[in-house]
Design a protein around this motif. Sequence first.
Motif, PDB file in Angstrom:
ATOM      1  N   UNK A  10      -6.878 -72.676 -26.633  1.00 39.91           N
ATOM      2  CA  UNK A  10      -8.146 -72.509 -25.915  1.00 39.91           C
ATOM      3  C   UNK A  10      -9.109 -71.571 -26.678  1.00 39.91           C
ATOM      4  N   UNK A  11     -10.045 -72.283 -27.039  1.00 43.41           N
ATOM      5  CA  UNK A  11     -11.195 -71.686 -28.104  1.00 43.41           C
ATOM      6  C   UNK A  11     -12.312 -71.204 -27.120  1.00 43.41           C
ATOM      7  N   UNK A  12     -12.617 -69.956 -27.194  1.00 44.43           N
ATOM      8  CA  UNK A  12     -13.489 -69.201 -26.647  1.00 44.43           C
ATOM      9  C   UNK A  12     -14.826 -69.646 -27.199  1.00 44.43           C
ATOM     10  N   UNK A  36     -18.824 -75.615 -30.704  1.00 46.13           N
ATOM     11  CA  UNK A  36     -20.221 -74.645 -31.193  1.00 46.13           C
ATOM     12  C   UNK A  36     -20.982 -74.924 -29.990  1.00 46.13           C
ATOM     13  N   UNK A  37     -20.886 -75.637 -28.697  1.00 50.86           N
ATOM     14  CA  UNK A  37     -21.536 -75.726 -27.745  1.00 50.86           C
ATOM     15  C   UNK A  37     -20.882 -75.088 -26.456  1.00 50.86           C
ATOM     16  N   UNK A  38     -19.669 -74.798 -26.480  1.00 50.82           N
ATOM     17  CA  UNK A  38     -18.901 -74.221 -25.393  1.00 50.82           C
ATOM     18  C   UNK A  38     -17.390 -74.101 -25.716  1.00 50.82           C
ATOM     19  N   UNK A  39     -16.691 -73.575 -24.974  1.00 51.71           N
ATOM     20  CA  UNK A  39     -15.492 -72.956 -25.138  1.00 51.71           C
ATOM     21  C   UNK A  39     -14.561 -74.524 -25.075  1.00 51.71           C
ATOM     22  N   UNK A  40     -13.433 -74.791 -25.780  1.00 44.91           N
ATOM     23  CA  UNK A  40     -12.942 -75.812 -25.606  1.00 44.91           C
ATOM     24  C   UNK A  40     -11.235 -75.777 -25.422  1.00 44.91           C
ATOM     25  N   UNK A  41     -10.738 -76.495 -24.517  1.00 46.88           N
ATOM     26  CA  UNK A  41      -9.112 -76.334 -24.120  1.00 46.88           C
ATOM     27  C   UNK A  41      -8.709 -77.706 -24.633  1.00 46.88           C
ATOM     28  N   UNK A  42      -7.697 -77.539 -25.337  1.00 44.39           N
ATOM     29  CA  UNK A  42      -6.885 -78.873 -25.898  1.00 44.39           C
ATOM     30  C   UNK A  42      -5.250 -78.418 -25.465  1.00 44.39           C
TER      31      UNK A  42
END
Length: 369
Positions: free
Chosen positions: A127-129, A157-163
């Motif tokens: 999870x990238x904040x 760059x535009x929002x958190x990312x969950x993979x």
Amino acid sequence: MNERIIPVVMPKWGLSMKEGTLTEWHVKEGDTIEVGQIIMDVETDKIASEVEAPDAGLLRRCIGQEGDVYGVQALLGVLAPDDVSDQDIASFIASYQEPATDEGNDDEKQTAYQYLDTNAGKIRYSYRQGEGKPFVLIHGFGGDLDNWLFNIDTLNEKGPVLVLDLPGHGQSTASTEALTIELLSQSVVDVMTANDIHKAHLVGHSMGGLICGHLALTHPDIAHSLSLIASAGLGTDINTHYIHGFVSARNRRELKPILQLLFADPALVTRNLVDDVLKYKRLDRIHHLLDTLSAHLFKETQQRSVISEQLDQLSLPILTLWGEQDLVIPSQHAASLTKANIHVLSAAGHMVQMEAASAVNAAILAHTQ
């Protein structure tokens, strides 16, 4: 340091990349480079890919040598206007500080991936904040979170990312003998909930697109939007030769031609990529899990679950995105949703988010503004 000098560096794709091989330059000293232009080919332990220029300018120096291995952010070239002196460029090259390859490794190993126990199994995720509405990226049948190597950073760059790795995929385990779309979908909800994500832009590839659609239909408040990439569930057609071949392949000779069906350019299927997939397929129970999941999803030459009519009833922004040369799911399925924003990209196959990453990222960002 002269701010008019721009470094060309080895890119970093995904969380685990430490180095890459510069396999070929597509430009030479003296060329004027435009943003998005293909400037080199790089091969990592995951995949080979073209590298697009993030900056424009005159290529004054090619430093990286074809065939050599470089750490991420290593200096490979220099962009600068004509009026910047050769001495200034030489000073820039001499003073360039390449980040230490072992800097932060221990912390990265501890924080890059996390694990969550769910009813479906132990799920690996990252999870990238970030600031903005979150993105949740869901891979396809037999895939893992590395399928998003070329998309995570741009979307972040535009929002958190969950993979995440779905149960029975990647480094996630499965606590059941039979995986279903319902079970896989619930595992996504569990990971979202554990990270306090209640609503997100859902982005799914192939089977992951079917999961996104299922989530939108069963959890009406979970999605800001859907981005369905080469998605299952939008038509009956499916290349079951690929599915059965992927499930049954036991060695490199059998698996490589099957994986090549995923790409318009079969050269992107490297020996390392084949070996990584083989390593996964040799894990305990994986063959059985993939076989039962395949039977759940497909019957003979057709997909069992088609949800395009239901998705068309949703008041939700939907993007369908395909590679024109998709050999797994026909690109014509992109037009199966009457209200969708449709993008079909030439010179790309089923793994369009890897082969045409910049165009895919741009389409998703425009769709989710």
